[in-house]
Design an enzyme around this catalytic site. Structure first.
Site, mmCIF file in Angstrom:
data_model
loop_
_atom_site.group_PDB
_atom_site.id
_atom_site.type_symbol
_atom_site.label_atom_id
_atom_site.label_comp_id
_atom_site.label_asym_id
_atom_site.label_seq_id
_atom_site.Cartn_x
_atom_site.Cartn_y
_atom_site.Cartn_z
ATOM 1 N N GLY A 147 0.837 -1.200 0.000
ATOM 2 C CA GLY A 147 0.000 0.000 0.000
ATOM 3 C C GLY A 147 0.865 1.240 0.000
ATOM 4 O O GLY A 147 1.653 1.460 0.925
ATOM 5 N N HIS A 198 11.246 37.268 2.869
ATOM 6 C CA HIS A 198 12.384 36.672 2.157
ATOM 7 C C HIS A 198 13.563 36.502 3.120
ATOM 8 O O HIS A 198 13.783 37.377 3.941
ATOM 9 C CB HIS A 198 12.803 37.592 1.009
ATOM 10 C CG HIS A 198 14.014 37.086 0.269
ATOM 11 N ND1 HIS A 198 13.948 36.045 -0.616
ATOM 12 C CD2 HIS A 198 15.313 37.484 0.316
ATOM 13 C CE1 HIS A 198 15.158 35.820 -1.105
ATOM 14 N NE2 HIS A 198 16.011 36.671 -0.552
#
Ligand code: FAD
Length: 490
Positions: free
Chosen positions: A196, A458
């Site tokens: 899975g 930033h």
């Protein structure tokens, strides 16, 4: 008059959150839990896996320390200490939840609840069960030792889910385990086959691969994490392969057998073969936890898969009986269970609220991490949307460069005409935190233009949403625009 206004059955992230909210609304609340408070999420799911994944991450960072100019020697994994750290975190958090329930005046009753009518349960002492580290798990059936009867005006069923069995021969052999069983492993296996490739399977696969296990993931669909956008599944497959994990997609397990000291997993599909393993981890899904709950006595029906259908106020077909969390089968995620719990408690307290499922974020804590919200590109197109897609790579972010984690990208699906955000899909560093901006964008019906106009700090990973939006608008700054003709830019 009943002793309680509200009875909550099950103390997972659905049940305990509902109980606290209802108590805050002034209701007299009882909560019945057969194990520890916190449910699967705190005891056997979200938290213990992430605690162990963090150890794997630290190991990998320290192991690659020389890339950062740091010298280390003899880096090793102490698996017993990894498990001890995990157990400590789980203990702290489950005690924390018990404390919060108490502080909010919720009456917590330890035991296994079984309905005797829509508003009454008999609580029995929980039965004996296998013991993994962390405590007893899934008492298969309650004992017949009664503790007390509890009656309430309203009832919330929040009994969660358990691993679904794999319907193939050999699935009950020693060494074939579920996610719960993985917490009982005291040694790092040498060879692991994970059956899975959805969230639970790939998290365990990534964890043990990081610790040095030879891991193979077998997935029936044509890619890992098949519920995610197709590009994300493909990217995870490439990344896993690059890390030495064997990825076997479009493959079905036909049976498991003993082989020498280990196990052999027979696989059919595009590449039929037999895989040798010490441990086989089955992560193929979950089923509702309604064993010995007496739903018939409550008159509560289930769907074909055994989940309890509810409306957008979490009402079952029976008056005064509600259901929340995994047992409703809506989205098997802790935060969905909690939001359903808050909504149900508010509805019961008389507030006019309902739940809206269209902006549910989900995260998978592999390396690289995955997170998404809203529609995949295929789902958006299938729903008739005319879409634009915008992608931006982490490698073009200064923050990703400085951290040394540049793998992956963010992809936005937006309406072609109005640029409304329909879906956000991320694979890469901090994906699980970054997705909140996507969830907010969808909730507030934000557009690419609004994402692009929002000033992002930033240098941060968060800039990736803004940069992708700019790219979608045809105005990319930090990557070159696509070429249309030689020398021209689109
Ligand atoms: C390995 C793993 C990792 C996961 N990671 C994440 C993740 O990162 N993020 C995320 O959002 N989700 C994750 N999940 C899913 C998440 O754990 C579930 O969605 C969440 O726990 C569901 O909450 P719940 O309240 O519905 O039920 P559960 O958490 O299942 O709680 C149900 C509780 O009810 C109790 N109970 C059941 N029957 C009775 C009864 N008859 N009487 C008394 N008590 C009863 C149980 O003992 C249990 O404590 C993960 C799951 C697994 C297995």
């Amino acid at each position: 008059m009943p002793q309680f206004d509200l009875l909550v059955v099950g103390g997972g992230p659905g049940g305990y959150v509902a109980a606290i909210r209802a108590a805050q609304r002034g209701l007299r609340v009882a909560l019945v839990e057969k194990e520890r408070p916190g449910g699967v999420c705190l005891n056997w799911g979200c938290i213990p896996t992430k605690a162990m994944l963090r150890s794997a991450e630290v190991f990998q960072i320290v192991d690659s320390a020389k890339d950062f100019g740091i010298t280390t020697e003899n880096v090793q994994v102490d698996f017993a200490a990894v498990r001890e750290r995990k157990n400590g975190i789980v203990d702290e958090l489950t005690h924390g939840v018990a404390g919060l329930l108490q502080a909010n005046g919720v009456t917590v009753i330890e035991g296994h609840a079984r309905f005797t009518g829509p508003s009454t349960v008999e609580v029995f002492r929980a039965g004996p069960s296998p013991v993994f580290d962390g405590g007893p798990r899934y008492a298969a059936a309650p004992t017949d030792i009664p503790i007390r009867t509890v009656e309430a005006t309203d009832v919330i069923i929040a009994t969660g889910s358990v691993p679904a069995p794999l319907p193939v021969s050999g699935a009950d052999l020693p060494g074939v385990i579920t996610s719960d069983g993985a917490f009982g492993l005291t040694e790092i296996p040498e060879r692991l086959v994970v059956i899975g490739g959805s969230a639970v399977g790939v998290e365990w696969a990534g964890l043990f691969a990081a610790f040095g296990t030879a891991v193979t993931v077998v997935e029936m669909q044509d890619r890992l994490v098949p519920a995610e956008d197709a590009e994300i599944g493909a990217a995870l497959g490439r990344s896993f392969t690059g890390r030495g994990i064997t990825v076997s997609t479009s493959s079905t397990v036909t049976g498991i057998e003993r082989s020498g000291d280990g196990l052999r997993v027979n696989v059919d599909g595009t590449d039929p073969r037999a895989l040798d393993a010490d441990i086989v981890l089955v992560g193929v899904g979950r089923r509702p936890n309604t064993a010995a709950l007496g739903l018939d006595a409550a008159g509560v029906g289930t769907d074909a898969r055994g989940f309890i259908p509810v409306d957008d106020r979490l009402r079952t077909g029976v008056e005064h009986v509600y259901a929340i969390g995994d047992v409703t089968g809506k989205a098997l995620l802790a935060h969905v269970a909690s939001h359903q719990g808050l909504t149900a408690a508010d509805v019961i307290a008389g507030h006019d609220v309902h739940i809206d499922y269209h902006a549910i974020p989900a995260a998978t804590f592999t390396h690289p991490e995955i997170a998404s919200v809203g529609l995949t590109e295929a789902a958006a197109r299938a729903a008739g949307h005319d879409v634009v897609t915008a992608k931006f790579p982490f490698a073009a972010l200064g923050r990703a460069r400085s951290v040394g984690d540049t793998e992956g990208f963010l992809k936005i699906i937006a309406g072609a005409r109005h640029h409304e955000v329909l879906g956000v899909h991320i694979i890469g560093p901090s994906a699980s935190d970054l997705i909140t901006e996507g969830a907010l964008a969808i909730t507030l019906e934000a557009t690419l233009d609004e994402l692009a106009h929002t000033i992002h700090a930033h240098p941060t990973f968060g800039e990736i949403g803004m940069e992708a939006a700019l790219t979608g608008l045809g105005l990319p700054i930090h990557i070159a625009p696509p070429r249309t003709r030689r020398g021209d830019r689109a």
